[in-house]
Scaffold this active site. Structure first.
Site, short mmCIF file in Angstrom:
data_model
loop_
_atom_site.label_atom_id
_atom_site.label_comp_id
_atom_site.label_asym_id
_atom_site.label_seq_id
_atom_site.Cartn_x
_atom_site.Cartn_y
_atom_site.Cartn_z
N LYS A 192 0.91 -1.24 0.05
CA LYS A 192 0.26 0.12 -0.05
C LYS A 192 0.93 1.18 -0.02
CE LYS A 192 -4.35 0.70 0.12
NZ LYS A 192 -5.48 -0.18 -0.41
N ASP B 267 -7.09 4.23 -4.71
CA ASP B 267 -7.76 3.92 -3.54
C ASP B 267 -8.13 5.27 -3.06
OD1 ASP B 267 -7.43 1.74 -1.19
OD2 ASP B 267 -7.28 3.74 -0.07
N GLY C 108 -17.86 7.55 -3.25
CA GLY C 108 -16.87 7.44 -4.12
C GLY C 108 -17.07 6.45 -5.06
N VAL D 189 -16.40 3.30 -5.16
CA VAL D 189 -16.76 2.16 -4.55
C VAL D 189 -18.15 2.24 -4.32
CG1 VAL D 189 -16.49 0.48 -2.44
CG2 VAL D 189 -14.42 1.33 -3.45
N ALA D 190 -18.52 3.22 -3.53
CA ALA D 190 -20.25 3.19 -3.08
C ALA D 190 -20.80 3.34 -4.40
CB ALA D 190 -20.42 4.70 -2.67
O1 2IT Z 1 -7.86 -1.72 -1.05
C1 2IT Z 1 -7.70 -2.28 -2.05
O2 2IT Z 1 -7.91 -3.56 -2.49
C2 2IT Z 1 -7.56 -1.61 -3.49
N1 2IT Z 1 -7.59 -0.06 -3.11
C3 2IT Z 1 -7.27 -1.88 -4.70
C4 2IT Z 1 -5.73 -2.19 -4.91
C5 2IT Z 1 -5.38 -2.88 -6.05
O3 2IT Z 1 -4.18 -3.11 -6.63
O4 2IT Z 1 -6.35 -2.88 -7.17
#
Ligand code: 2IT
Length: 445
Positions: free
Chosen positions: A124, A164, A237, A239-240
């Protein structure tokens, strides 16, 4: 395994990193029993090794804003574990970002990526840069400045970043552009890229879509239909947006979204144009949801509140860590919630999770529910390596199969004697076993 001793040592080494401790403790609690059945793990000190990142890069990012003022931010990449594949995980831009948050995210990512069955290790990264209120030019300059440091440490078989919170297609485009400029290579070292330059269809939707497929499996396991159910979503965002789109497609009614300013309750259901409006809200760059009620006046806005007080069948945290606490869990349970699917990473506090499990609520953690995002990133890496593109139908079919597989692994490792499925245990044990076995096979490195 002596959890208290391990935690005490971790806490002494990394004072104050509460999110990191929270994530590690949750995994250790889940795996303790299985771990103790494998003396070879103990001998190889797998737990002591797996809870520390392989390495962390931190760097200063200096850039010039539109007023000509020099700005200084912090940049990070936590390469957590590459036992099963190249480091893989998103980049987060948020004013509150720190090393504790990035270490928890990298740790979680390691097990999540293992659950996808694809060959990806965990990582990350990110910055305390806040995209809120920044101009397009400022965002580009920041992404370029960030990449001037990060490019040295990443590569298609080394470490593959993605988006992210605060990092979407636009930011990935700017970072990838600078990466290519510096390396003179077109290798697809990022995922979540634009469709014109190696991105995968369905990647923007994948986290939310995968989450809903997982929730559907959880409900089916209890002979409950998703169709007709009322859903609370937090966040507004990417994801939502994906979660609302798929929930609506599958016949459920989404009644909330939220932002740092409060939540929207729309009794008529957030579908069609209203889902599209989430993209406009996000594009405004102000990080607020209140303008929704100007556009759709039948909806209500509750300032400074979270959506978990609304009576719903299904709750889907889609915003950020620890966004649903024990009081929220009490309210949801009192209102008869059937299912809580964490689509954000570590969306619920550990006390909230304990309460859900005590009450035998159908609850599953982020590393299982939201794994569709990174899984589809893995599919993007495959397409890039083959120099081919799959159709949307093909990618979505693979995504659905992967989510089905993750659900099966959770059932396999999480089914309790009374039939209740403890998805926390299931996901943690399944993810851990894969990484631990890979580490064992590769010796002490
Ligand atoms: O938390 C996650 O799994 C992501 N932000 C996606 C990470 C990715 O490499 O697609």
């Amino acid at each position: 395994m002596n959890i208290e001793k391990i935690m005490a040592s971790l806490e002494a080494k990394h004072p104050g990193e509460s999110e990191y401790f929270q994530a590690v403790r949750a995994v250790l609690n889940s795996i303790e029993e299985v771990y103790n059945q494998h003396p070879e793990f103990e001998k190889a000190k797998i737990v002591e090794r797996i809870i520390e990142p392989d390495r962390i890069y931190t760097f200063r990012v200096a850039w010039v804003d539109d007023k000509g003022e020099v700005q200084t931010n912090l940049g990070y990449r936590v390469q957590f574990n590459n036992a099963i594949g190249p480091y893989k995980g998103g980049i987060r831009f948020h004013s509150s970002l720190n090393l504790s948050i990035l270490k928890f995210l990298g740790f979680e990512q390691t097990f999540k990526n293992a659950l996808t069955t694809l060959p990806m290790g965990g990582a990350k990264g990110g910055s305390d840069f806040s995209p809120r209120g920044k101009s397009q030019a400022e965002i580009m300059r920041f992404c370029q400045a960030f990449m001037l440091e990060l490019w040295k440490f990443i590569g298609p078989d080394i470490d593959v970043p993605a988006g992210d919170i605060g990092v979407g297609g636009r930011e990935v485009g700017y970072m990838y552009g600078m990466y290519k400029k510096l390396t003179h290579e077109v290798t697809g070292t990022f995922t979540g890229k634009g469709l014109e330059f190696g991105g995968s269809l369905i990647r923007p939707e994948a986290t939310g879509f995968g989450g809903l497929y997982f929730v559907q499996e959880m409900l089916e396991n209890r002979d409950i239909e998703l169709k007709g159910k009322v859903v609370a979503i937090s966040g507004f965002g990417n994801v939502a947006w994906g979660a609302a789109t798929k929930a609506t497609q599958l016949g459920a009614k989404v009644v909330t979204i939220s932002g740092p300013d409060g939540y929207i309750y729309d009794e008529e259901g957030i579908s069609g144009d209203k889902i599209d409006f989430m993209l406009e809200l996000r594009a405004s760059g102000n990080d607020i949801v209140e303008p929704y009620i100007e556009e759709f006046p039948n909806a209500k806005f509750y300032p400074n509140k979270r959506p978990w007080e609304v009576k719903v069948d299904i709750a889907l945290p889609c915003a950020t860590q620890n966004e649903l606490n024990v009081e929220d869990a009490q309210k949801l349970i009192k209102n008869g919630v059937l299912c809580v699917g964490e689509i954000s990473n570590m969306g619920c506090t550990s006390e909230a999770i304990d309460l859900f499990i005590e009450n035998q609520i159908c609850y599953a953690p982020g590393k299982a529910v939201n794994a569709g995002g990174v899984a589809t990133s893995g599919l993007e890496m495959t397409q890039n390596a083959m120099h081919l593109n799959w159709s949307a139908v093909e990618v979505e079919k693979k995504l659905q199969e992967i989510m089905h597989g993750i659900h099966n692994q959770c059932v396999k490792y999480g089914k309790q004697p009374d039939g209740y499925i403890n998805y926390v245990k299931g996901a943690n044990i399944a993810g851990f076993m894969k990484v631990a076995k890979a580490m064992m096979a590769q010796g002490v490195v």
